[in-house]
Design a protein around this motif. Structure first.
Motif, PDB file in Angstrom:
ATOM      1  N   VAL A  23       0.852  -1.184   0.000  1.00 54.71           N
ATOM      2  CA  VAL A  23       0.000   0.000   0.000  1.00 54.71           C
ATOM      3  C   VAL A  23       0.888   1.234   0.000  1.00 54.71           C
ATOM      4  CG1 VAL A  23      -1.763   1.303   1.228  1.00 54.71           C
ATOM      5  CG2 VAL A  23      -1.838  -1.197   1.212  1.00 54.71           C
ATOM      6  N   GLY A  24       0.699   2.075  -0.992  1.00 53.91           N
ATOM      7  CA  GLY A  24       1.474   3.300  -1.100  1.00 53.91           C
ATOM      8  C   GLY A  24       0.696   4.503  -0.611  1.00 53.91           C
ATOM      9  N   SER A  25       1.420   5.459  -0.068  1.00 48.35           N
ATOM     10  CA  SER A  25       0.792   6.691   0.395  1.00 48.35           C
ATOM     11  C   SER A  25       1.770   7.838   0.229  1.00 48.35           C
ATOM     12  CB  SER A  25       0.374   6.555   1.865  1.00 48.35           C
ATOM     13  OG  SER A  25       1.501   6.327   2.693  1.00 48.35           O
ATOM     14  N   GLY A  26       1.248   9.069   0.303  1.00 49.04           N
ATOM     15  CA  GLY A  26       2.107  10.239   0.266  1.00 49.04           C
ATOM     16  C   GLY A  26       2.290  10.860  -1.104  1.00 49.04           C
ATOM     17  N   GLN A  73      -4.641  -2.028  -8.062  1.00 48.10           N
ATOM     18  CA  GLN A  73      -5.843  -1.238  -8.224  1.00 48.10           C
ATOM     19  C   GLN A  73      -5.528  -0.137  -9.222  1.00 48.10           C
ATOM     20  OE1 GLN A  73      -7.121   0.024  -4.356  1.00 48.10           O
ATOM     21  NE2 GLN A  73      -7.599  -2.056  -3.678  1.00 48.10           N
ATOM     22  N   TYR A  74      -6.430   0.123 -10.134  1.00 47.96           N
ATOM     23  CA  TYR A  74      -6.227   1.022 -11.263  1.00 47.96           C
ATOM     24  C   TYR A  74      -5.646   2.361 -10.810  1.00 47.96           C
ATOM     25  CZ  TYR A  74      -7.305   3.862 -15.374  1.00 47.96           C
ATOM     26  OH  TYR A  74      -7.219   4.710 -16.454  1.00 47.96           O
ATOM     27  N   ALA A  75      -4.425   2.652 -11.331  1.00 47.93           N
ATOM     28  CA  ALA A  75      -3.778   3.944 -11.100  1.00 47.93           C
ATOM     29  C   ALA A  75      -3.614   4.282  -9.619  1.00 47.93           C
ATOM     30  CB  ALA A  75      -4.544   5.069 -11.799  1.00 47.93           C
ATOM     31  N   GLU A  76      -3.695   3.270  -8.769  1.00 45.74           N
ATOM     32  CA  GLU A  76      -3.496   3.498  -7.339  1.00 45.74           C
ATOM     33  C   GLU A  76      -2.165   2.915  -6.906  1.00 45.74           C
ATOM     34  OE1 GLU A  76      -6.910   5.632  -6.818  1.00 45.74           O
ATOM     35  OE2 GLU A  76      -5.464   5.154  -5.232  1.00 45.74           O
ATOM     36  N   GLY A  77      -1.785   3.265  -5.707  1.00 50.78           N
ATOM     37  CA  GLY A  77      -0.520   2.762  -5.171  1.00 50.78           C
ATOM     38  C   GLY A  77      -0.670   1.480  -4.393  1.00 50.78           C
ATOM     39  N   THR A  78      -1.687   0.694  -4.689  1.00 51.95           N
ATOM     40  CA  THR A  78      -1.906  -0.583  -4.019  1.00 51.95           C
ATOM     41  C   THR A  78      -1.701  -1.703  -5.015  1.00 51.95           C
ATOM     42  OG1 THR A  78      -3.500   0.384  -2.474  1.00 51.95           O
ATOM     43  CG2 THR A  78      -3.555  -2.010  -2.773  1.00 51.95           C
ATOM     44  N   THR A  79      -0.836  -2.630  -4.663  1.00 49.84           N
ATOM     45  CA  THR A  79      -0.534  -3.719  -5.560  1.00 49.84           C
ATOM     46  C   THR A  79      -0.448  -5.030  -4.786  1.00 49.84           C
ATOM     47  OG1 THR A  79       1.001  -4.513  -7.255  1.00 49.84           O
ATOM     48  CG2 THR A  79       1.965  -3.375  -5.384  1.00 49.84           C
ATOM     49  N   PHE A  80      -0.615  -6.134  -5.503  1.00 54.95           N
ATOM     50  CA  PHE A  80      -0.622  -7.452  -4.897  1.00 54.95           C
ATOM     51  C   PHE A  80       0.272  -8.393  -5.687  1.00 54.95           C
ATOM     52  CE2 PHE A  80      -4.135  -6.220  -2.277  1.00 54.95           C
ATOM     53  CZ  PHE A  80      -4.884  -5.359  -3.060  1.00 54.95           C
ATOM     54  N   LEU A  81       0.847  -9.350  -4.989  1.00 52.68           N
ATOM     55  CA  LEU A  81       1.632 -10.391  -5.632  1.00 52.68           C
ATOM     56  C   LEU A  81       1.125 -11.737  -5.128  1.00 52.68           C
ATOM     57  CD1 LEU A  81       4.030 -10.901  -7.577  1.00 52.68           C
ATOM     58  CD2 LEU A  81       5.462 -11.115  -5.533  1.00 52.68           C
ATOM     59  N   GLN A  82       0.386 -12.418  -5.975  1.00 52.38           N
ATOM     60  CA  GLN A  82      -0.100 -13.749  -5.638  1.00 52.38           C
ATOM     61  C   GLN A  82       0.977 -14.748  -6.000  1.00 52.38           C
ATOM     62  OE1 GLN A  82      -3.099 -14.958  -4.271  1.00 52.38           O
ATOM     63  NE2 GLN A  82      -2.065 -16.950  -4.346  1.00 52.38           N
ATOM     64  N   MET A  83       1.434 -15.510  -5.007  1.00 52.05           N
ATOM     65  CA  MET A  83       2.530 -16.448  -5.214  1.00 52.05           C
ATOM     66  C   MET A  83       2.018 -17.864  -4.967  1.00 52.05           C
ATOM     67  SD  MET A  83       5.638 -14.356  -3.362  1.00 52.05           S
ATOM     68  CE  MET A  83       4.995 -14.633  -1.725  1.00 52.05           C
ATOM     69  N   ASN A  84       2.032 -18.656  -6.012  1.00 48.51           N
ATOM     70  CA  ASN A  84       1.585 -20.049  -5.921  1.00 48.51           C
ATOM     71  C   ASN A  84       2.752 -20.996  -6.174  1.00 48.51           C
ATOM     72  OD1 ASN A  84      -1.122 -19.181  -5.582  1.00 48.51           O
ATOM     73  ND2 ASN A  84      -1.428 -19.100  -7.802  1.00 48.51           N
ATOM     74  N   SER A  85       2.553 -22.240  -5.828  1.00 52.63           N
ATOM     75  CA  SER A  85       3.578 -23.281  -6.047  1.00 52.63           C
ATOM     76  C   SER A  85       4.942 -22.818  -5.556  1.00 52.63           C
ATOM     77  CB  SER A  85       3.648 -23.648  -7.540  1.00 52.63           C
ATOM     78  OG  SER A  85       2.395 -24.085  -8.010  1.00 52.63           O
ATOM     79  N   LEU A  86       4.966 -22.315  -4.358  1.00 55.69           N
ATOM     80  CA  LEU A  86       6.198 -21.743  -3.816  1.00 55.69           C
ATOM     81  C   LEU A  86       7.264 -22.808  -3.636  1.00 55.69           C
ATOM     82  CD1 LEU A  86       4.605 -19.214  -1.367  1.00 55.69           C
ATOM     83  CD2 LEU A  86       6.286 -18.640  -3.113  1.00 55.69           C
ATOM     84  N   LYS A  87       8.505 -22.387  -3.849  1.00 57.01           N
ATOM     85  CA  LYS A  87       9.662 -23.266  -3.746  1.00 57.01           C
ATOM     86  C   LYS A  87      10.600 -22.715  -2.684  1.00 57.01           C
ATOM     87  CE  LYS A  87       9.479 -24.027  -8.770  1.00 57.01           C
ATOM     88  NZ  LYS A  87      10.244 -23.923 -10.038  1.00 57.01           N
TER      89      LYS A  87
END
Length: 127
Positions: A23-26, A73-87
């Protein structure tokens, strides 16, 4: 003050999944590409994934392609990283990054020249 705050790290068994959030802010992040890097002690920082300002274009490191999915989220400072099949080799501190520029700039710009970094969240994958 611009901040990027990561969350969602933890310990998981090989084959499991985790979702990291940032989550980005500022500031307004509408012109920024956002990305994820990771770092393991003794190794160089490694690019993981990046997404452009509107969430339409993504790029991934070969080592995570097909297993990790980045979204925002569109043009927002919130991003996600879904990580599957982790090694076990995915074990690292994961850092969220924001940079004014196209998504490709995440791989063509020296990491030290990327605009904003979070403080990281630790992911541990046990075998």
């Amino acid at each position: 003050q611009v901040q990027l705050v990561e969350s969602g790290g933890g310990s998981v068994q090989a084959g499991g999944s985790l979702t990291l959030s940032c989550v980005g802010s500022g500031r307004a992040f509408g012109r920024d590409a956002m990305g994820w890097f990771r770092h393991t002690p003794g190794k160089e920082r490694e690019f993981v994934a990046a997404i452009d300002w509107n969430g339409r274009d993504t790029i991934y490191a070969d080592s995570v392609k097909g297993r990790f999915t980045m979204s925002r989220q569109y043009a927002e400072g919130t991003t996600f990283l879904q990580m599957n099949s982790l090694k076990p080799e995915d074990t690292a501190a994961y850092y969220c990054v924001a940079h004014t520029g196209p998504v490709q700039s995440m791989t063509t710009t020296l990491p030290t020249h990327l605009d904003y970094w979070g403080k990281g969240t630790l992911v541990t994958v046990t075998s």
